[in-house]
Design an enzyme around this catalytic site. Structure first.
Site, PDB file in Angstrom:
ATOM      1  NE  ARG A 282      46.030-108.198 -96.046  1.00 26.80           N
ATOM      2  CZ  ARG A 282      46.471-108.406 -97.273  1.00 26.80           C
ATOM      3  NH1 ARG A 282      46.482-107.422 -98.160  1.00 26.80           N
ATOM      4  NH2 ARG A 282      46.889-109.606 -97.646  1.00 26.80           N
TER       5      ARG A 282
ATOM      6  CG  HIS B  35      47.059-114.675-100.911  1.00 30.37           C
ATOM      7  ND1 HIS B  35      46.590-114.181 -99.714  1.00 30.37           N
ATOM      8  CD2 HIS B  35      46.657-113.781-101.852  1.00 30.37           C
ATOM      9  CE1 HIS B  35      45.948-113.036 -99.923  1.00 30.37           C
ATOM     10  NE2 HIS B  35      45.973-112.769-101.216  1.00 30.37           N
TER      11      HIS B  35
ATOM     12  CG  HIS C 219      43.339-112.465-105.532  1.00 35.64           C
ATOM     13  ND1 HIS C 219      42.540-111.429-105.115  1.00 35.64           N
ATOM     14  CD2 HIS C 219      44.360-112.532-104.653  1.00 35.64           C
ATOM     15  CE1 HIS C 219      43.072-110.881-104.040  1.00 35.64           C
ATOM     16  NE2 HIS C 219      44.179-111.523-103.724  1.00 35.64           N
TER      17      HIS C 219
ATOM     18  CB  CYS D 150      36.951-104.511-109.206  1.00 36.50           C
ATOM     19  SG  CYS D 150      36.333-102.960-109.847  1.00 36.50           S
TER      20      CYS D 150
ATOM     21  CG  ASN E  63      41.418-112.580-101.541  1.00 34.02           C
ATOM     22  OD1 ASN E  63      41.174-111.403-101.762  1.00 34.02           O
ATOM     23  ND2 ASN E  63      42.528-112.982-100.977  1.00 34.02           N
TER      24      ASN E  63
HETATM   25  N1  COA Z   1      52.101 -97.341 -90.647  1.00 37.08           N
HETATM   26  C1  COA Z   1      51.695 -96.066 -90.518  1.00 37.08           C
HETATM   27  N2  COA Z   1      52.368 -95.009 -90.994  1.00 37.08           N
HETATM   28  C2  COA Z   1      53.527 -95.264 -91.613  1.00 37.08           C
HETATM   29  C3  COA Z   1      54.018 -96.555 -91.778  1.00 37.08           C
HETATM   30  C4  COA Z   1      53.258 -97.633 -91.265  1.00 37.08           C
HETATM   31  N3  COA Z   1      53.646 -98.904 -91.394  1.00 37.08           N
HETATM   32  N4  COA Z   1      55.179 -96.496 -92.442  1.00 37.08           N
HETATM   33  C5  COA Z   1      55.422 -95.194 -92.696  1.00 37.08           C
HETATM   34  N5  COA Z   1      54.423 -94.442 -92.195  1.00 37.08           N
HETATM   35  C6  COA Z   1      54.287 -92.993 -92.215  1.00 37.08           C
HETATM   36  C7  COA Z   1      55.550 -92.273 -91.841  1.00 37.08           C
HETATM   37  O1  COA Z   1      55.647 -92.140 -90.455  1.00 37.08           O
HETATM   38  C8  COA Z   1      55.350 -90.936 -92.530  1.00 37.08           C
HETATM   39  O2  COA Z   1      54.422 -90.192 -91.789  1.00 37.08           O
HETATM   40  P1  COA Z   1      54.464 -88.578 -91.819  1.00 37.08           P
HETATM   41  O3  COA Z   1      54.148 -88.186 -93.228  1.00 37.08           O
HETATM   42  O4  COA Z   1      53.374 -88.223 -90.848  1.00 37.08           O
HETATM   43  O5  COA Z   1      55.838 -88.229 -91.389  1.00 37.08           O
HETATM   44  C9  COA Z   1      54.674 -91.336 -93.831  1.00 37.08           C
HETATM   45  O6  COA Z   1      54.024 -92.591 -93.561  1.00 37.08           O
HETATM   46  C10 COA Z   1      55.643 -91.508 -94.975  1.00 37.08           C
HETATM   47  O7  COA Z   1      56.681 -92.382 -94.577  1.00 37.08           O
HETATM   48  P2  COA Z   1      57.606 -93.126 -95.625  1.00 37.08           P
HETATM   49  O8  COA Z   1      58.514 -94.060 -94.890  1.00 37.08           O
HETATM   50  O9  COA Z   1      58.233 -92.124 -96.559  1.00 37.08           O
HETATM   51  O10 COA Z   1      56.531 -94.012 -96.352  1.00 37.08           O
HETATM   52  P3  COA Z   1      56.089 -93.959 -97.856  1.00 37.08           P
HETATM   53  O11 COA Z   1      55.312 -92.744 -98.138  1.00 37.08           O
HETATM   54  O12 COA Z   1      57.236 -94.292 -98.714  1.00 37.08           O
HETATM   55  O13 COA Z   1      55.039 -95.189 -97.845  1.00 37.08           O
HETATM   56  C11 COA Z   1      54.403 -97.314 -96.938  1.00 37.08           C
HETATM   57  C12 COA Z   1      55.504 -96.497 -97.566  1.00 37.08           C
HETATM   58  C13 COA Z   1      54.900 -98.742 -96.908  1.00 37.08           C
HETATM   59  C14 COA Z   1      54.135 -96.831 -95.539  1.00 37.08           C
HETATM   60  C15 COA Z   1      53.122 -97.161 -97.777  1.00 37.08           C
HETATM   61  O14 COA Z   1      53.423 -97.293 -99.137  1.00 37.08           O
HETATM   62  C16 COA Z   1      52.090 -98.186 -97.396  1.00 37.08           C
HETATM   63  O15 COA Z   1      51.512 -98.125 -96.340  1.00 37.08           O
HETATM   64  N6  COA Z   1      51.825 -99.181 -98.251  1.00 37.08           N
HETATM   65  C17 COA Z   1      50.921-100.249 -97.967  1.00 37.08           C
HETATM   66  C18 COA Z   1      50.139-100.607 -99.159  1.00 37.08           C
HETATM   67  C19 COA Z   1      49.214-101.738 -98.855  1.00 37.08           C
HETATM   68  O16 COA Z   1      48.634-101.875 -97.801  1.00 37.08           O
HETATM   69  N7  COA Z   1      49.005-102.585 -99.862  1.00 37.08           N
HETATM   70  C20 COA Z   1      48.111-103.676 -99.753  1.00 37.08           C
HETATM   71  C21 COA Z   1      48.643-104.800 -98.966  1.00 37.08           C
HETATM   72  S1  COA Z   1      49.700-105.822 -99.907  1.00 37.08           S
HETATM   73 ZN    ZN Z   2      45.491-110.885-102.096  1.00 38.15          ZN
END
Ligand code: COA
Ligand code: ZN
Length: 321
Positions: A12, A205, A207, A238, A247
């Protein structure tokens, strides 16, 4: 005996920011090598928006295959919100991790929520996960420094860690997300954290951005922490800085722990196989600080095994680090 619990987060944290797209098969291949090396806990994938992290788009496929193939493996998945939990549960996940950052800006950049909302969503997600019978972890990210806001106030880390513990997170994972911590600060923060979260529920955790990952792990170990995240090959750095800044590498942590009398149950040779595999997949050199030495040791051993084989011996034991 005192043992270390290591969760390998390469599938992940390691893969989420790689420029090379890995197939589902290749990701399973990496997990397979980790399992063969004796790793008993992994973070297998994340159920985040595929727009935010395209590499994790196959999460729904990864989870059932990991569970079917390695039922004994503890595999957690990161979920940023209730939708992520719903998807993870539908895929059969047995353990989830919520990701709460300790600053306003980091939450906004990472999951598009302010701190208050991120806290509320994390608590709701943990409650819902427990209702579904799932195990849980809760990250407190940027627990030392934030790339946007500078040093993270310790009192904020303590407040959020306490809230995650009150929400019954099985592990509260203190994350040095940008690898800026130093051992003195690790010791100081863990000493304060153990007053709000029991040591056995605390995980670290780390890095290795500044080369202090192992030193920081040692400070945490001395402060009593026995649960660590690490990433085989130090993957997570990176893509434009060869061999750098991901990490804390699992092989570095295992080497340090075993040499210090703390068993991990993980084979360094097995980890080397995983690093070799990841290098081919990601098309770049990988490995922690110890990788060159580990490879030389393996080459020497293979050479001496070959010479013994030529003289008719066939049984070999893995050399202790
Ligand atoms: N998995 C898949 N799709 C998701 C989701 C999830 N957990 N949560 C929201 N979505 C989808 C919604 O259904 C919506 O889809 P649509 O455009 O087809 O209608 C779209 O994403 C936007 O939804 P919204 O609730 O407004 O989300 P957002 O745009 O504010 O994004 C997150 C919020 C949390 C989903 C997004 O920022 C994200 O996935 N971040 C993760 C970042 C990450 O992995 N960082 C590293 C790990 S720490
Ligand atoms: Zn990390």
């Amino acid at each position: 005996m005192d043992t270390l619990h290591i969760t390998d987060v390469a599938p992940r944290d390691g893969l989420q920011n790689q420029s090379v797209h890995l197939s589902t098969e290749a990701k399973l291949g990496l997990i397979e090598r980790l399992v063969k090396a004796g790793v008993r806990s992994v973070e297998a994938t994340s159920f985040v928006s595929p727009k935010a992290v395209p590499q994790m788009a196959d999460a729904g496929e990864i989870v059932p295959r990991v569970i079917a193939r390695w039922p004994q493996l503890r595999s957690s998945v990161l979920v940023p919100n209730l939708k992520g939990l719903e998807r993870a549960h539908a895929a059969g996940a047995q353990e989830i991790a919520v990701v709460l950052s300790a600053t306003e800006t980091m939450n906004r950049k990472n999951i598009n929520m302010g701190l208050d909302e991120a806290l509320r969503v994390s608590e709701q997600t943990l409650a819902q996960a427990h209702a579904l019978g799932l195990r849980t972890r809760a990250y407190v990210a940027v627990a030392f420094d934030c790339p946007f806001e500078g040093e993270t106030p310790l009192r904020e880390v303590l407040r959020l860690a306490a809230r995650m513990y009150a929400a019954d997170a099985g592990e509260v994972v203190i994350a040095d997300t940008i690898g800026s911590a130093a051992p003195g600060e690790v010791r100081r923060r863990i000493a304060a954290l153990r007053d709000v979260v029991p040591l056995e529920r605390l995980a670290m955790h780390l890095h290795d951005t500044r080369g202090l990952g192992a030193a920081n792990a040692w400070a945490a170990l001395e402060a009593g922490v026995r649960r660590f995240d690490a990433s085989v090959g130090g993957i997570g750095g990176c893509p434009f800085a060869p061999g750098a800044a991901g990490n804390l590498a699992t092989e570095d942590l295992v080497l340090m722990a075993e040499r210090s009398g703390l068993p991990t149950g993980i084979s360094l040779d097995g980890l080397l196989d995983a690093v070799d595999f990841a290098e081919v997949q990601l098309e770049r050199p990988l490995g922690g600080r110890s990788i060159a030495w580990l490879r030389r040791q393996r080459a020497k051993r293979l050479e001496s095994e070959e010479s013994l084989r030529q003289r008719g011996y066939t049984q070999f034991e893995e050399e202790k680090p």
